[in-house]
Design a protein around this motif. Sequence first.
Motif, short mmCIF file in Angstrom:
data_model
loop_
_atom_site.label_atom_id
_atom_site.label_comp_id
_atom_site.label_asym_id
_atom_site.label_seq_id
_atom_site.Cartn_x
_atom_site.Cartn_y
_atom_site.Cartn_z
N CYS A 1 0.84 -1.18 0.00
CA CYS A 1 0.00 0.00 0.00
C CYS A 1 0.88 1.24 0.00
N THR B 1 0.40 5.89 -0.01
CA THR B 1 -0.55 6.98 0.05
C THR B 1 -1.05 7.24 -1.37
N GLU B 2 -2.26 7.70 -1.49
CA GLU B 2 -2.87 7.86 -2.80
C GLU B 2 -2.16 8.88 -3.68
N THR C 1 1.78 5.15 -8.46
CA THR C 1 0.46 4.57 -8.59
C THR C 1 0.44 3.62 -9.78
N THR D 1 -7.37 -1.09 -4.91
CA THR D 1 -8.53 -0.55 -4.20
C THR D 1 -8.05 0.63 -3.38
N TYR D 2 -8.94 1.53 -3.08
CA TYR D 2 -8.63 2.67 -2.23
C TYR D 2 -9.40 2.50 -0.93
N ARG D 3 -8.68 2.59 0.18
CA ARG D 3 -9.29 2.42 1.50
C ARG D 3 -8.64 3.39 2.47
N MET E 1 -6.11 8.16 3.21
CA MET E 1 -6.52 7.28 2.11
C MET E 1 -5.28 6.57 1.58
N MET F 1 -3.74 3.64 -1.32
CA MET F 1 -3.90 2.83 -2.51
C MET F 1 -3.42 1.44 -2.11
N CYS F 2 -4.34 0.48 -2.07
CA CYS F 2 -4.01 -0.89 -1.68
C CYS F 2 -3.90 -1.74 -2.94
#
Length: 138
Positions: A41, A43-44, A49, A75-77, A119, A121-122
């Motif tokens: 993961c 950070t977004e 990315t 997925t974003y969590r 948030m 990015m997983c």
Amino acid sequence: MNVSAVPERYRSLRSFAFGDGPELADELLELVIKGVKTATCSTEDEPNTSKPGERWIVLDGRGRPSCVIETTEITYRRFGEVDAAFAYEEGEGDRSLAYWREAHRRYFGRPGRFSEDMMLMCERFRLVEVFASIEPTS
């Protein structure tokens, strides 16, 4: 990056190293090569990315190309929404959610970016190829 160490078919791929320093990069790379780590993961807003189907060259802690992975899912969590299954797939420590949360609080806290509702990015990925010069230890 030593491009000559990379098979021709992968030379156009982007590259990165896991973690935020040489020791962590090597530790996490070893987990990937052993098949233990199949998720990560960030950070977004980080530049690395990805999207499903994209392949990456993974570098070791000295910047040497070591393997290729392929993103299978993004997925974003929020930090607090990461579940035990994802923590297990990250493959770190005892693979528990409690360990994952503590380790990632420290990791994202080092640059002062941590918050409980940040948030993330997983990403799930699969190992495509390990370059010949790299063998897992133990």
